[in-house]
Design an enzyme around this catalytic site. Structure first.
Site, PDB file in Angstrom:
ATOM      1  N   SER A 202       0.876  -1.444  -0.160  1.00  0.00           N
ATOM      2  CA  SER A 202      -0.079  -0.406   0.359  1.00  0.00           C
ATOM      3  C   SER A 202       1.211   1.455   0.174  1.00  0.00           C
ATOM      4  CB  SER A 202      -0.855   0.558   1.245  1.00  0.00           C
ATOM      5  OG  SER A 202      -2.118   1.129   1.044  1.00  0.00           O
TER       6      SER A 202
ATOM      7  N   ASP B 293      -9.691  -3.786  -6.313  1.00  0.00           N
ATOM      8  CA  ASP B 293      -9.551  -2.263  -5.283  1.00  0.00           C
ATOM      9  C   ASP B 293      -9.667  -0.635  -4.962  1.00  0.00           C
ATOM     10  OD1 ASP B 293      -7.421  -1.666  -3.004  1.00  0.00           O
ATOM     11  OD2 ASP B 293      -6.545  -1.448  -3.686  1.00  0.00           O
TER      12      ASP B 293
ATOM     13  N   HIS C 248      -7.999  -5.275  -1.410  1.00  0.00           N
ATOM     14  CA  HIS C 248      -7.264  -3.828  -0.842  1.00  0.00           C
ATOM     15  C   HIS C 248      -6.164  -4.574  -0.217  1.00  0.00           C
ATOM     16  CE1 HIS C 248      -4.769  -0.668  -0.808  1.00  0.00           C
ATOM     17  NE2 HIS C 248      -4.644  -0.695   0.603  1.00  0.00           N
TER      18      HIS C 248
END
Length: 412
Positions: free
Chosen positions: A220, A346, A375
């Site tokens: 991320s 996502d 995600h």
């Protein structure tokens, strides 16, 4: 064979008897109930196999990297079967922290000084029991970067440490300033655009392990920071390869996606509160430079960044910060092999913002796009307690870079 058929018939008869007694429909009797259950199951299975379980899309800017991945990382060519009862994006994202196991890892913590007088917390897993690489001087090192508010204790980080341990490698987790319990010594935290702390960490690792190969994995925001670092450094880095998971490539698009009503409710507000909690923990040092009361009233990540992050790192406007933080603008300058895994569903990194065309122009880049996974989800298996698809990608790519990395020296 007769015995097998006999046993199967008995099993079918007993199952039918059980369902007929348990499923009560009432309209045409229990037989209709059984038919509905079996019919729905068959329809769901067909839908899952046709529309959900699919092979990922592998995109690379060069044939050499593409072929390397196909040969050394078979997972990139395999059908990804998301957990059949939770393949939807938001469910995958929400459930992973709760359903995946947290492997036991004993870290050795190290605090290193930053140029501004601050301190950075590193958590080491030395893997001194490594049979494949018993000499610590040459033991491969994997640098791990967690997400926005993550630490070395996140399940996805622990799983990557476990995978590295199985390969005989050493791991070090770079915790962003102020998130892992250490004292914040200066009024500065972190952001995706600023890579100064990451550069300090990489230089420190190399200095203390000069003979050991180093690769990195970012998740991320950690992946965004890694991509921005590589874009700035070009070939001037000791990293042999990088893998990035669920990165947001265009911060404007990511933020807009998270501001949609449902995603704002499920994710945006929660992450904003986590960021504010970190600010509150370090209020005594931060309130000397920032209006913390104003920061604590932010309702979204965008408002938090407008009131805190963009000001901290000296950007004229929040838009300037978001542009600088977006890795898509630096991908063309990446000169180290980098594999990027994203899920098309996502909500943190919407599919239309995945930089497919940019990746096609750089032979050092490869994108692996799954249809599902959410995600940092990528759950698979009936009960996804152990490794995920993401973990398998990490393990295979890490092994390929460390043990076959010589083949990646010139990808142009």
């Amino acid at each position: 064979m007769i015995s097998l058929d006999f046993n199967f018939n008995i099993l079918t008869r007993d199952l039918s008897h059980y369902l007929e007694n348990q499923v009560k429909v009432g309209l045409f009797g229990s037989g209709v109930g059984l038919s509905l259950v079996l019919g729905f199951s068959a329809a769901y299975t067909c839908y899952y196999l046709i529309s959900v379980a699919k092979k990922p899309q592998l995109i690379s800017g060069g044939k050499k990297f593409y072929q390397f991945l196909r040969e050394q990382c078979p997972v990139v060519s395999e059908t990804y079967y998301p957990t059949f009862w939770c393949w939807e994006s938001r469910i995958q994202t929400l459930l992973r922290p709760f359903v995946t196991a947290k492997p036991g890892v004993n870290y050795r913590n190290e605090l290193i000084k930053a140029a501004d007088g601050g301190q950075i917390s590193l958590d080491w897993f030395d893997n001194d029991d490594s049979l494949a690489h018993p000499d610590p001087a040459t033991r491969p090192t994997v640098l791990l970067l967690p997400g926005l508010t993550g630490t070395s204790r996140e399940s996805y980080i622990l799983h990557m440490v476990q995978q590295s341990r199985d390969l005989g490698y050493r791991c070090v987790v770079f915790n962003n300033r102020g998130v892992s319990g250490e004292t914040l010594l200066t009024p500065r935290t972190y952001c995706a655009a600023n890579t100064e702390d990451l550069e300090t960490v990489i230089e420190h690792i190399q200095k203390n392990n000069e003979a050991a190969p180093i690769m990195a994995a970012g998740v991320s925001m950690g992946g965004m920071m890694l991509a921005n670092y590589l874009g700035r450094k070009g070939r001037e880095t000791c990293l042999k390869g990088v893998v990035v998971f669920s990165a947001g490539w265009d911060v404007f698009e990511c933020t807009a996606s998270l501001e949609k009503p449902l995603d704002r409710f499920l994710f945006n507000s929660y992450l904003t509160s986590c960021l504010q909690a970190s600010v509150h923990r370090h209020r005594p040092v931060l309130e000397q430079s920032y209006d913390i009361d104003h920061v604590m009233k932010a309702k979204t990540i965008r408002e938090f960044d407008e009131r805190f992050t963009s000001i901290m790192f000296g950007y004229p406007t929040n838009d300037d910060y978001y542009h600088d933080a977006s890795p898509v603008h630096r991908l063309k300058s990446v000169q180290v092999p980098m594999l990027c895994l994203n899920a098309a569903d996502d909500v943190f990194s919407p599919s239309h913002a995945i930089p497919v065309e940019v990746v096609k122009q750089n032979p050092n880049l490869a994108l692996l796009i799954t249809c599902h996974g959410g995600h940092i989800g990528f759950l698979e298996g009936l009960w996804p307690r152990q490794s995920t698809y993401m973990d398998r990608v990490f393990k295979q790519f890490a092994k390929a870079v460390i043990e076959q990395g010589g083949r990646l020296n010139d990808l142009s």
